[in-house]
Design an enzyme around this catalytic site. Sequence first.
Site, PDB file in Angstrom:
ATOM      1  N   HIS A  54      24.893 -21.120  -1.773  1.00 24.97           N
ATOM      2  CA  HIS A  54      25.218 -20.568  -0.463  1.00 24.97           C
ATOM      3  C   HIS A  54      26.369 -19.575  -0.662  1.00 24.97           C
ATOM      4  CE1 HIS A  54      23.344 -23.824   2.397  1.00 24.97           C
ATOM      5  NE2 HIS A  54      22.458 -23.256   1.601  1.00 24.97           N
ATOM      6  N   CYS A  84      28.630 -27.079   1.842  1.00 27.16           N
ATOM      7  CA  CYS A  84      29.807 -26.216   1.705  1.00 27.16           C
ATOM      8  C   CYS A  84      31.044 -26.868   2.317  1.00 27.16           C
ATOM      9  CB  CYS A  84      29.521 -24.860   2.335  1.00 27.16           C
ATOM     10  SG  CYS A  84      28.159 -24.003   1.493  1.00 27.16           S
TER      11      CYS A  84
END
Lengths: 148, 148
Positions: A54, A84
Amino acid sequence: MTQWDPTLVTRAYALALKSFEEGGCPIGSVLVRGPEILGEGHNQRVQKGDPIAHGEMDAIRNAGRQKSYRDTTLYTSLSPCMMCAGTIVQLKIPRVVIAENTTFGGNEDFLRAHGVEVTVVNDARCIALMRRFIAERPELWNEDIAEE
Amino acid sequence: MTQWDPTLVTRAYALALKSFEEGGCPIGSVLVRGPEILGEGHNQRVQKGDPIAHGEMDAIRNAGRQKSYRDTTLYTSLSPCMMCAGTIVQLKIPRVVIAENTTFGGNEDFLRAHGVEVTVVNDARCIALMRRFIAERPELWNEDIAEE
């Protein structure tokens, strides 16, 4: 009111736009220590076939090995997913500036509960880019966030 | 009693041992779908200078893009950190087999609260390897888990 640098939100947006124009997921991020950019990156699912890259992860990876993240700030064009957000907590990154959480979000409270200072900017460019991406490429977007 | 495959715990250990012998952090992981190994890997902090490549992340990366993880199981030689636990939840990996959580742990309840089935094996080889690593290379270990 928390201070944040609009030029770094613009940089995260530019990285997201670059990824979009490459056919990828339009999320970009920048990790900074004071005025120094340690690493920047964008989602690499399409470009590198990498499901863990990501935007936030790519920026942290590109920053390389760090002894400490306690004086860093992560700028990201989109609100962090659970991967994340977990990474931010694990690395003890103390500040996150989120360009927008209109099109995706939900982990802001998790971050705050772990002591992370979260600022949401609501940047119109990032919202528009994500809306266009989700409308044009819903399958890719669902794959990126593991929605079936 | 949950079923798990001892040969995959041994494989995670072998990957951890390989990483240790390369001078890296000794954590290895295998992502499987039924009898098929989708990806395997080990911590790449030293080998690739990659701070996000914990063993679990490296295995998931090496498995490449997946439309779904709902029928997968992640075997890992060490209990997942917050980054890896967040990733398991984000990707909706439903089962995790942890070789040991004696030398590091703490995110088992987070995983279970998100519906992940967690099995802890307490494999003596993995415990001994991590103990040796932490004793011999405490700075590298602390760097890997962002402890100062």
